[in-house]
Design a protein around this motif. Structure first.
Motif, PDB file in Angstrom:
ATOM      1  N   PHE A   1       1.030   5.688   4.414  1.00 36.17           N
ATOM      2  CA  PHE A   1       1.645   5.313   3.009  1.00 36.17           C
ATOM      3  C   PHE A   1       2.620   4.017   3.220  1.00 36.17           C
TER       4      PHE A   1
ATOM      5  N   SER B   1      -4.169  12.970   1.180  1.00 41.61           N
ATOM      6  CA  SER B   1      -3.630  14.270   1.534  1.00 41.61           C
ATOM      7  C   SER B   1      -4.520  15.145   2.502  1.00 41.61           C
TER       8      SER B   1
ATOM      9  N   PHE C   1       2.519   9.501   7.737  1.00 47.54           N
ATOM     10  CA  PHE C   1       3.452   8.988   6.815  1.00 47.54           C
ATOM     11  C   PHE C   1       3.505   7.552   7.020  1.00 47.54           C
TER      12      PHE C   1
ATOM     13  N   SER D   1      -4.893   9.847  -3.913  1.00 46.65           N
ATOM     14  CA  SER D   1      -3.808  10.395  -3.181  1.00 46.65           C
ATOM     15  C   SER D   1      -4.028  11.665  -2.749  1.00 46.65           C
TER      16      SER D   1
END
Length: 111
Positions: free
Chosen positions: A82, A54, A79, A50
């Motif tokens: 994800f 980022s 996004f 994760s």
């Protein structure tokens, strides 16, 4: 954004005890502590992954980041990473559902 983080936090708080209970139910008694450690290790690796993802967050100071040769131009692209990961994970869980259900030996009265 606040609602999304609230949803993610609540879902994580609900999933963690259930997955730990699942590991303790599936694991043979002599490997229970080892497999709980493996579960926690996998959770730590997921947190590292994760953090790696980022780094692809687009900012004005950094050039356009690339993920597998695909440019991450805006926030929608970021996004979308994800969303795709969630879909792939869901597909894998659906594929493994019958096998995991056989391991657990669900009793119809427990559900």
């Amino acid at each position: 954004m606040i609602v999304i983080y609230l949803f993610l936090t609540v879902s994580e708080l609900l999933c963690v005890p259930n997955t730990q209970a699942l590991v303790s139910k599936i694991a043979p008694k002599k490997f229970l502590s080892l497999l709980m450690g493996v579960w926690l290790f996998a959770d730590g690796i997921a947190c590292l992954f994760s953090g790696f993802l980022s780094t692809f967050y687009p900012t004005a100071e950094t050039p356009t980041p690339y993920l597998f040769g695909i440019p991450i131009v805006g926030f929608v692209d970021f996004f979308l990473i994800f969303a795709v990961l969630a879909l792939v994970t869901g597909a894998i869980l659906l594929i493994l559902n019958k096998k995991v259900s056989k391991w657990v030996h669900w009793d119809s009265n427990e559900i």
